[in-house]
Design a protein around this motif. Structure first.
Motif, PDB file in Angstrom:
ATOM      1  N   LEU A   1      11.303   7.136   3.110  1.00 38.13           N
ATOM      2  CA  LEU A   1      10.023   6.767   2.494  1.00 38.13           C
ATOM      3  C   LEU A   1       9.962   7.246   1.046  1.00 38.13           C
ATOM      4  O   LEU A   1       9.468   6.531   0.165  1.00 38.13           O
ATOM      5  CB  LEU A   1       8.871   7.347   3.317  1.00 38.13           C
ATOM      6  N   PHE A   2      10.477   8.431   0.774  1.00 37.02           N
ATOM      7  CA  PHE A   2      10.530   8.904  -0.619  1.00 37.02           C
ATOM      8  C   PHE A   2      11.297   7.922  -1.497  1.00 37.02           C
ATOM      9  O   PHE A   2      10.835   7.514  -2.562  1.00 37.02           O
ATOM     10  CB  PHE A   2      11.257  10.255  -0.702  1.00 37.02           C
ATOM     11  N   PHE A   3      12.502   7.563  -1.047  1.00 47.81           N
ATOM     12  CA  PHE A   3      13.339   6.678  -1.859  1.00 47.81           C
ATOM     13  C   PHE A   3      12.657   5.320  -2.041  1.00 47.81           C
ATOM     14  O   PHE A   3      12.716   4.724  -3.115  1.00 47.81           O
ATOM     15  CB  PHE A   3      14.720   6.504  -1.217  1.00 47.81           C
ATOM     16  N   LEU A   4      12.014   4.865  -0.967  1.00 47.40           N
ATOM     17  CA  LEU A   4      11.346   3.566  -1.063  1.00 47.40           C
ATOM     18  C   LEU A   4      10.215   3.622  -2.089  1.00 47.40           C
ATOM     19  O   LEU A   4      10.101   2.761  -2.964  1.00 47.40           O
ATOM     20  CB  LEU A   4      10.793   3.165   0.304  1.00 47.40           C
ATOM     21  N   LEU A   5       9.381   4.658  -1.985  1.00 44.25           N
ATOM     22  CA  LEU A   5       8.249   4.766  -2.911  1.00 44.25           C
ATOM     23  C   LEU A   5       8.746   4.941  -4.346  1.00 44.25           C
ATOM     24  O   LEU A   5       8.159   4.425  -5.283  1.00 44.25           O
ATOM     25  CB  LEU A   5       7.359   5.949  -2.510  1.00 44.25           C
ATOM     26  N   GLY A   6       9.861   5.684  -4.488  1.00 47.40           N
ATOM     27  CA  GLY A   6      10.411   5.897  -5.817  1.00 47.40           C
ATOM     28  C   GLY A   6      10.961   4.620  -6.421  1.00 47.40           C
ATOM     29  O   GLY A   6      10.704   4.305  -7.584  1.00 47.40           O
TER      30      GLY A   6
ATOM     31  N   LEU B   1       7.153   8.080 -11.593  1.00 48.45           N
ATOM     32  CA  LEU B   1       7.532   6.770 -11.059  1.00 48.45           C
ATOM     33  C   LEU B   1       6.314   6.001 -10.525  1.00 48.45           C
ATOM     34  O   LEU B   1       6.478   5.009  -9.820  1.00 48.45           O
ATOM     35  CB  LEU B   1       8.587   6.933  -9.952  1.00 48.45           C
ATOM     36  N   VAL B   2       5.130   6.453 -10.898  1.00 51.81           N
ATOM     37  CA  VAL B   2       3.854   5.793 -10.578  1.00 51.81           C
ATOM     38  C   VAL B   2       3.739   5.302  -9.130  1.00 51.81           C
ATOM     39  O   VAL B   2       3.184   4.241  -8.867  1.00 51.81           O
ATOM     40  CB  VAL B   2       3.523   4.637 -11.555  1.00 51.81           C
ATOM     41  N   ALA B   3       4.287   6.056  -8.174  1.00 51.78           N
ATOM     42  CA  ALA B   3       4.157   5.673  -6.768  1.00 51.78           C
ATOM     43  C   ALA B   3       2.728   5.967  -6.283  1.00 51.78           C
ATOM     44  O   ALA B   3       2.021   6.795  -6.862  1.00 51.78           O
ATOM     45  CB  ALA B   3       5.160   6.450  -5.918  1.00 51.78           C
ATOM     46  N   ASN B   4       2.335   5.281  -5.232  1.00 53.44           N
ATOM     47  CA  ASN B   4       1.015   5.475  -4.623  1.00 53.44           C
ATOM     48  C   ASN B   4       0.877   6.912  -4.112  1.00 53.44           C
ATOM     49  O   ASN B   4       1.711   7.408  -3.367  1.00 53.44           O
ATOM     50  CB  ASN B   4       0.894   4.472  -3.468  1.00 53.44           C
ATOM     51  N   GLN B   5      -0.200   7.583  -4.536  1.00 53.45           N
ATOM     52  CA  GLN B   5      -0.349   9.004  -4.199  1.00 53.45           C
ATOM     53  C   GLN B   5      -0.600   9.229  -2.712  1.00 53.45           C
ATOM     54  O   GLN B   5      -0.098  10.198  -2.131  1.00 53.45           O
ATOM     55  CB  GLN B   5      -1.487   9.627  -5.019  1.00 53.45           C
ATOM     56  N   VAL B   6      -1.361   8.354  -2.092  1.00 53.75           N
ATOM     57  CA  VAL B   6      -1.651   8.524  -0.666  1.00 53.75           C
ATOM     58  C   VAL B   6      -0.368   8.415   0.148  1.00 53.75           C
ATOM     59  O   VAL B   6      -0.030   9.288   0.956  1.00 53.75           O
ATOM     60  CB  VAL B   6      -2.683   7.478  -0.197  1.00 53.75           C
TER      61      VAL B   6
ATOM     62  N   ASP C   1     -11.191  10.503 -12.027  1.00 51.86           N
ATOM     63  CA  ASP C   1      -9.943   9.741 -12.015  1.00 51.86           C
ATOM     64  C   ASP C   1      -9.027  10.140 -10.868  1.00 51.86           C
ATOM     65  O   ASP C   1      -7.816   9.897 -10.924  1.00 51.86           O
ATOM     66  CB  ASP C   1      -9.203   9.923 -13.349  1.00 51.86           C
ATOM     67  N   ILE C   2      -9.572  10.747  -9.816  1.00 53.93           N
ATOM     68  CA  ILE C   2      -8.699  11.243  -8.755  1.00 53.93           C
ATOM     69  C   ILE C   2      -7.958  10.091  -8.065  1.00 53.93           C
ATOM     70  O   ILE C   2      -8.544   9.057  -7.761  1.00 53.93           O
ATOM     71  CB  ILE C   2      -9.478  12.090  -7.723  1.00 53.93           C
ATOM     72  N   GLY C   3      -6.659  10.288  -7.887  1.00 51.19           N
ATOM     73  CA  GLY C   3      -5.852   9.313  -7.177  1.00 51.19           C
ATOM     74  C   GLY C   3      -5.460   8.097  -7.996  1.00 51.19           C
ATOM     75  O   GLY C   3      -4.710   7.252  -7.522  1.00 51.19           O
ATOM     76  N   ARG C   4      -5.960   8.001  -9.227  1.00 52.33           N
ATOM     77  CA  ARG C   4      -5.644   6.804 -10.016  1.00 52.33           C
ATOM     78  C   ARG C   4      -4.343   7.004 -10.791  1.00 52.33           C
ATOM     79  O   ARG C   4      -4.054   8.075 -11.294  1.00 52.33           O
ATOM     80  CB  ARG C   4      -6.795   6.477 -10.970  1.00 52.33           C
ATOM     81  N   VAL C   5      -3.590   5.930 -10.884  1.00 50.15           N
ATOM     82  CA  VAL C   5      -2.297   5.992 -11.575  1.00 50.15           C
ATOM     83  C   VAL C   5      -2.528   6.002 -13.082  1.00 50.15           C
ATOM     84  O   VAL C   5      -3.375   5.278 -13.590  1.00 50.15           O
ATOM     85  CB  VAL C   5      -1.433   4.779 -11.173  1.00 50.15           C
ATOM     86  N   PHE C   6      -1.793   6.867 -13.770  1.00 53.99           N
ATOM     87  CA  PHE C   6      -1.895   6.889 -15.229  1.00 53.99           C
ATOM     88  C   PHE C   6      -0.593   6.407 -15.852  1.00 53.99           C
ATOM     89  O   PHE C   6       0.471   6.922 -15.562  1.00 53.99           O
ATOM     90  CB  PHE C   6      -2.193   8.312 -15.715  1.00 53.99           C
ATOM     91  N   ARG C   7      -0.691   5.376 -16.681  1.00 53.80           N
ATOM     92  CA  ARG C   7       0.443   4.948 -17.479  1.00 53.80           C
ATOM     93  C   ARG C   7      -0.034   4.858 -18.907  1.00 53.80           C
ATOM     94  O   ARG C   7      -0.924   4.068 -19.223  1.00 53.80           O
ATOM     95  CB  ARG C   7       0.940   3.556 -17.044  1.00 53.80           C
ATOM     96  N   PRO C   8       0.491   5.689 -19.806  1.00 51.45           N
ATOM     97  CA  PRO C   8       0.042   5.596 -21.188  1.00 51.45           C
ATOM     98  C   PRO C   8       0.413   4.249 -21.775  1.00 51.45           C
ATOM     99  O   PRO C   8       1.543   3.786 -21.599  1.00 51.45           O
ATOM    100  CB  PRO C   8       0.795   6.737 -21.881  1.00 51.45           C
ATOM    101  N   ALA C   9      -0.518   3.597 -22.409  1.00 51.58           N
ATOM    102  CA  ALA C   9      -0.226   2.338 -23.091  1.00 51.58           C
ATOM    103  C   ALA C   9       0.395   2.689 -24.433  1.00 51.58           C
ATOM    104  O   ALA C   9      -0.313   2.980 -25.379  1.00 51.58           O
ATOM    105  CB  ALA C   9      -1.502   1.528 -23.270  1.00 51.58           C
TER     106      ALA C   9
END
Lengths: 363, 306
Positions: free
Chosen positions: A334-339, B84-89, B297-305
């Motif tokens: 799951l780590f690798f997938l999310l990454g 890597l801006v993955a989903n935090q949950v 902004d909790i849980g929101r993805v941050f990508r600097p423009a």
């Protein structure tokens, strides 16, 4: 040369399908390193883990036995995750399904009727549904986070099962072990392949996968789920009720997990134990993501993850590797997938430091 | 030690792991990151601390090792979600699944190994005073240190410039970025702090509370810690209150049978989990309270423009 992420103009469909494969590859590489570090021949360990379990017909049937609950639960979770409803208490809903289904089996002990199994299935579904409906109610009515409530209910469900098999439901003719009576034949799922544990639960799971596919691609509910997941604002302009959707996906995923729990106790287990699941409810979360939250993907992911369960058991017997390795493998996957999923929305560009595009970009 | 003092002392011990983990998560969440992997980090901290303490013979080294291991795990989370801006949950859940597996792997050689519990403060004369002695002067140093940490976190968040910046990042990462604050870097530090604190909480379980290693010994405390942060409406002082409340519920469950309550132990064991649901419902139903106190902004993805 520094790697940097550059947004793609849209979602890359190719990467959607490719990243699970990349993630599996990376997990295998990490597995080789891990086996070597633990002092095992990596080739033999990987063979024992991923090939040997399915080298016999019985092995394949066991794969399907393990993939069945994962797929059934995973379908429900995928629907919810798409709508940003995070039901992570499937383990508890599974347990309630096992309790309710098993309770019916025990109540009709000694009754020989074809009606017992359908009654158990209905009870299991209702049990799981009820356990999923509680977080839905608490979220809709009290704004309570469904992640935490559904998870807390998992602990409650496990304790409830433990109480029942230690107390009121303990086998009166047993040797004081914390387990119920063995179910009668009328309360056991018919086996469809001789000499195996493969029951009609597997084809039913396949039907559920197909139904999930139809719902997601053809039904209005599937459309609502997609819109809510991709753009909550658009969904509210369109007049979709967020509350009704929360209720629906939590009840559906709870009901499916409950059905899977009933399948488990009326199939491979055949009675109630204090522990009825090797973590299927949690692992199904990985299955849902690995399957791209798509029913067909979930099916393949369930088979792959089921293999990791079988491999873990075999590696424990043959190589004396700890069973916990299965969880480590699943977590790594799951780590690798999310990454690697970053590649769906971004591309990696190597650009020399300092070289900047002169033109300012809009926005 | 009289009964009242004994109950208070055991309540404090039960509350301490929750207090550490929740304080750490509070700082992480204040920076705008939701790390649901507390349970996984705690259990990894617990097993690492236990194994290290067994090998080195020093509980202190064990606790540091536990904090370090959990922090290392939190950095996996940070790389995935921040870089890597993955989903935090999803990543937090992965961290928990991974941590539980990893801890069982590390700990398999340590099941059933005895370990001396963390020594308790013992001032001759003073620690023997009726009631006051055990309640005030009879704890191990991690309990005293947890109070220091509550004060330190509160002071840092509300009395220092760095704390203000961290809160700004959590409230609006775009605004903080526009002013020139390194949003990602600050969040990395906050996540690492949360990891280390979860590790200390886990370490407390395995080297002080019940000095042994059992698989899954955290038993959902990481999740309860997450709920405590909501209960506390993201305030350090209220985290302390919440943790002690839960310590009390745990003790009620442990002593319930001793008091002759005719209830099965499994039913009593449900209490902390049911209490968690109850407090979540009570606090969350006041939507304005949550909206006012939760980092925006909790849980929101941050990508600097860029």
């Amino acid at each position: 040369m520094l790697p940097r992420l550059e947004p793609r103009s849209g979602v890359s469909a190719a990467m959607m399908l490719l990243t699970p494969a990349i993630a599996v590859g990376l997990t295998l590489i990490a597995g080789v390193i891990m086996f070597a570090a633990l002092g095992f021949d990596p080739g033999r360990a990987l063979y024992t883990f991923f090939v040997k379990p399915v080298s016999t017909l019985y092995g394949v049937s066991e794969l399907l036995v393990k993939a069945t609950p994962l797929a059934v639960i995973g379908i429900g979770l995928a629907l919810g995750f798409r709508a940003n409803v995070w039901n992570i208490g499937a383990e508890g809903q599974f347990t309630l399904g096992a309790i309710c289904g098993g309770g019916v089996a025990l109540a009709f002990h000694g009754v020989e009727s074809w009606l017992v199994l359908p009654a158990m299935a209905v009870a299991g579904i209702l049990g799981g549904l009820a356990w999923g409906a509680i977080p839905a109610f608490l979220r809709v009515r009290f704004n309570a986070n469904e992640i935490l409530t559904s998870l807390m209910l998992t602990y409650v469900a496990t304790l409830l099962l433990s109480y029942l098999v230690h107390g009121p439901w303990r086998d009166p003719e047993g040797l004081n072990f914390p387990e119920s009576r063995m179910f009668e034949d009328s309360a056991l799922l018919p086996v469809i392949l001789d000499e195996t544990r493969l029951s009609i639960a597997a084809p039913i799971a396949l039907l559920i996968v197909l139904a999930g596919w139809v719902v997601l691609s053809r039904a209005f509910l599937g459309f609502q789920i997609k819109v809510v997941g991709q753009s909550p604002a658009a969904a509210s302009y369109a007049g979709f009720s967020e509350k009704r959707l929360i209720w629906t996906v939590l009840c559906v995923s709870g009901a499916l997990a409950g059905l899977a729990g009933m399948f488990e106790v009326s199939g491979p287990i055949g009675q109630l134990h204090p522990v009825v699941s090797p973590g299927y409810g949690f692992t199904a979360i990985i299955v849902a993501f690995l399957g791209r939250l798509h029913p067909v993907g979930v099916l393949f992911a369930a088979l792959l993850i089921a293999l990791s369960y079988l491999g873990g058991e075999l590696a424990q017997i043959e190589l004396k590797l700890p069973l916990a390795l299965t969880g480590v493998f699943q977590g790594m996957l799951l780590f690798f997938l999310l990454g690697t999923d970053v590649l769906i929305r971004y591309r990696i560009r190597f650009r020399r430091r300092g070289a900047r595009i002169a033109l300012p970009q809009g926005g | 030690m009289d009964t009242a003092a004994a109950v208070i002392v055991s309540m404090m011990a039960a509350a301490t792991p929750l207090l550490y983990a929740a304080l750490g998560e509070l700082v992480t969440e204040k920076s705008g990151v939701l790390n649901l992997g507390v349970e996984g980090m705690m259990i990894t901290g617990a097993v690492t601390a236990f194994a290290t303490a067994t090998i080195t013979g020093s509980s202190a080294i064990g606790i540091v090792a536990g904090a370090t291991a959990a922090m290392a795990l939190s950095l996996i989370f940070a790389v995935l979600t921040l870089s890597l801006v993955a989903n935090q949950v999803a990543t937090g859940l992965a961290l928990t699944i991974f941590g539980i597996g990893l801890s069982a792997l590390i700990g398999q050689g340590y099941v059933g190994t005895p370990l001396d519990a963390l020594p308790k403060l013992d001032i001759p004369g003073v620690s023997d005073i009726v009631f006051i002695g055990p309640v005030l002067f009879g704890h191990d140093f991690l309990i005293y240190f947890s109070f220091v940490m509550v004060g330190a976190v509160a002071w840092f968040l509300y009395r220092t410039r760095a704390g203000l910046v961290l809160r700004a990042v959590g409230e609006s990462h775009d605004a903080a970025h526009a002013i020139g604050y390194p949003v990602i870097g600050i969040r990395y530090l906050a996540v690492a702090f949360g990891g280390a604190m979860a590790g200390v909480g886990g370490a407390y379980l395995s080297v002080a509370y019940t000095p042994m290693w059992i698989e899954n010994m955290t038993a959902g405390r990481g999740w309860i810690a997450l709920a405590l942060v909501v209960f506390a409406t993201w305030r350090p002082g209220r985290v302390l209150l919440g943790a002690y409340l839960f310590g009390g519920v745990t003790i009620l469950q442990l002593h319930g049978q001793g008091f002759g309550l005719g209830v099965a132990s499994q039913i009593l064991s449900m209490l902390p989990y049911l209490a968690t649901i109850l407090v979540l419902v009570l606090i969350s139903s006041d939507r304005a309270l949550i909206r006012l106190n939760a980092p925006a902004d909790i849980g929101r993805v941050f990508r600097p423009a860029s």
